[in-house]
Design a protein around this motif. Structure first.
Motif, PDB file in Angstrom:
ATOM      1  N   LEU A 100     -32.477   6.405  35.086  1.00 46.84           N
ATOM      2  CA  LEU A 100     -33.165   7.670  34.430  1.00 46.84           C
ATOM      3  C   LEU A 100     -33.290   7.605  33.000  1.00 46.84           C
ATOM      4  CD1 LEU A 100     -30.900  10.167  36.478  1.00 46.84           C
ATOM      5  CD2 LEU A 100     -33.237   9.270  37.012  1.00 46.84           C
ATOM      6  N   LEU A 101     -32.738   6.604  32.324  1.00 46.93           N
ATOM      7  CA  LEU A 101     -32.682   6.480  30.859  1.00 46.93           C
ATOM      8  C   LEU A 101     -34.030   5.765  30.573  1.00 46.93           C
ATOM      9  CD1 LEU A 101     -29.094   4.763  30.126  1.00 46.93           C
ATOM     10  CD2 LEU A 101     -29.859   7.246  29.708  1.00 46.93           C
ATOM     11  N   PRO A 102     -34.372   6.277  29.137  1.00 43.52           N
ATOM     12  CA  PRO A 102     -35.851   5.871  28.942  1.00 43.52           C
ATOM     13  C   PRO A 102     -35.656   4.474  28.282  1.00 43.52           C
ATOM     14  CG  PRO A 102     -34.737   7.307  27.077  1.00 43.52           C
ATOM     15  CD  PRO A 102     -33.976   7.377  28.266  1.00 43.52           C
ATOM     16  N   PRO A 103     -36.872   3.598  28.417  1.00 47.27           N
ATOM     17  CA  PRO A 103     -36.836   2.160  27.981  1.00 47.27           C
ATOM     18  C   PRO A 103     -36.365   2.070  26.712  1.00 47.27           C
ATOM     19  CG  PRO A 103     -38.910   2.981  28.895  1.00 47.27           C
ATOM     20  CD  PRO A 103     -38.269   4.248  28.680  1.00 47.27           C
ATOM     21  N   SER A 104     -35.573   0.882  26.491  1.00 45.80           N
ATOM     22  CA  SER A 104     -35.122   0.559  25.241  1.00 45.80           C
ATOM     23  C   SER A 104     -35.768   0.078  24.369  1.00 45.80           C
ATOM     24  CB  SER A 104     -33.874  -0.354  25.509  1.00 45.80           C
ATOM     25  OG  SER A 104     -33.379  -0.779  23.966  1.00 45.80           O
ATOM     26  N   PHE A 135     -29.702  -2.244  25.769  1.00 46.96           N
ATOM     27  CA  PHE A 135     -28.446  -2.499  25.060  1.00 46.96           C
ATOM     28  C   PHE A 135     -28.741  -1.310  24.186  1.00 46.96           C
ATOM     29  CE2 PHE A 135     -27.665  -6.814  25.993  1.00 46.96           C
ATOM     30  CZ  PHE A 135     -28.571  -7.345  26.063  1.00 46.96           C
ATOM     31  N   THR A 136     -27.365  -0.963  23.652  1.00 48.38           N
ATOM     32  CA  THR A 136     -27.211   0.209  22.832  1.00 48.38           C
ATOM     33  C   THR A 136     -26.521  -0.207  21.578  1.00 48.38           C
ATOM     34  OG1 THR A 136     -26.940   1.782  24.682  1.00 48.38           O
ATOM     35  CG2 THR A 136     -26.053   2.649  22.705  1.00 48.38           C
ATOM     36  N   CYS A 137     -27.369  -0.029  20.751  1.00 44.68           N
ATOM     37  CA  CYS A 137     -26.689  -0.461  19.065  1.00 44.68           C
ATOM     38  C   CYS A 137     -26.078   0.590  18.585  1.00 44.68           C
ATOM     39  CB  CYS A 137     -27.948  -0.967  18.283  1.00 44.68           C
ATOM     40  SG  CYS A 137     -28.669  -2.544  19.160  1.00 44.68           S
TER      41      CYS A 137
END
Length: 311
Positions: A266-270, A306-308
């Motif tokens: 459900l998250l938007p593309p990174s 990845f979350t930065c």
């Protein structure tokens, strides 16, 4: 004296005991007229004088007497002027001793050996071996006694000799062949001496020794009539009612179950391009912290991005 009537076979060795004793004692004994073994001894009249139907039986003025040795004793003592029962108490005891020995050790074992071979009893090899062994033992004892005695008791024929010789007669005439009796030479001499005495020969006749041992007779079972079975008409066989085959039902395919959705979908593309970050990281030689690493990268399990977190 009233006549003595003997019921029994004229060629029976047990009848011989009484008849020979009667010859020595001077007593007249007559056979029952028209006696037939297996018939006469089964009649009610005979069973009154011997309830078990065996022979011989002696009819006397004082009543019947059965058992061959008892009959011979009775006939012997009818007249007291003979020496068949010895001349002293000890001789009388020795006569009784040898009568018992003759019956229990000689006669019994000859019968155990002979009777099964001629179909008068079940043939069992171990039983035959035991009978022969016991008979040899008895004949050896008798042979030892006769090595120094012409007669069993005293110096003349007694009732013991009559009964012993009659019992040996059954064996010598039917099963005790020469190669068997030759082991007991004093018994042979004794037997042939006695059977050739006038009173013995008058009753028994000429004796011939058996040349062969009788072969074992196979027991024959009586044939039974075959039972006639009723004929059964041939009827056409009725085939069992077969159940109609049921059409095979096609298996319904189950619809595939929907896969559970991942919450990360459900998250938007990174916006991060991983390959560019790798090149930057690999090519940075100095100022590593400032250039290559501008934050801490966390890779979440089963995550697609990845979350930065920047400093």
């Amino acid at each position: 004296m009233a006549p003595l009537i003997l019921h029994g076979g004229k060629t029976n060795k047990n009848s011989y005991k009484t008849l020979i004793a009667a010859e020595y004692a001077g007593v007249q004994v007559d056979f029952a007229p028209n006696f037939e073994m297996g018939v006469s001894n089964k009649t009610p009249e005979f069973l009154k004088i011997n309830p078990i139907g065996k022979v011989p039986v002696l009819e006397t003025p004082d009543g019947p007497v059965f058992e061959s040795n008892a009959i011979a004793r009775y006939v012997t003592q009818l007249k007291g002027d003979n020496t068949l029962y010895g001349s002293s108490l000890i001789e009388h005891a020795h006569i009784e001793q040898w009568i018992d020995f003759s019956s229990l050790e000689i006669d019994a074992n000859i019968i155990k050996w002979y009777a099964p071979r001629v179909g008068r009893g079940p043939y069992l090899p171990p039983a035959e071996e035991a009978a022969i062994s016991a008979l040899k033992r008895a004949l050896a004892a008798l042979n030892t006694h006769l090595a120094s005695n012409t007669y069993l008791v005293g110096h003349s024929v007694t009732l013991a000799d009559i009964i012993m010789t009659c019992n040996l007669y059954l064996g010598f005439a039917n099963i005790l062949v020469k190669c068997f009796t030759s082991e007991f030479p004093h018994v042979e001499r004794y037997f042939w001496t006695l059977v050739n005495q006038p009173n013995f020969r008058k009753i028994i006749g000429q004796v011939k020794q058996a040349e062969t041992i009788p072969p074992v007779q196979s027991a024959k079972k009586p044939s039974q009539p075959k039972e006639s079975k009723p004929k059964v008409k041939n009827e056409p066989k009725k085939e069992a009612n077969k159940e109609p085959e049921k059409p095979k039902e096609e298996a319904e395919e189950e619809a595939p179950k929907p896969k559970a959705k991942n919450p990360l979908d459900l998250l938007p593309p990174s916006p991060m391009i991983l390959d560019e970050w790798k090149r930057l990281y690999s090519n940075t030689k100095t100022n590593f912290r400032e250039v290559a690493i501008k934050g801490i990268v966390f890779v979440a399990p089963r995550a697609r991005c990845f979350t930065c977190f920047l400093n």
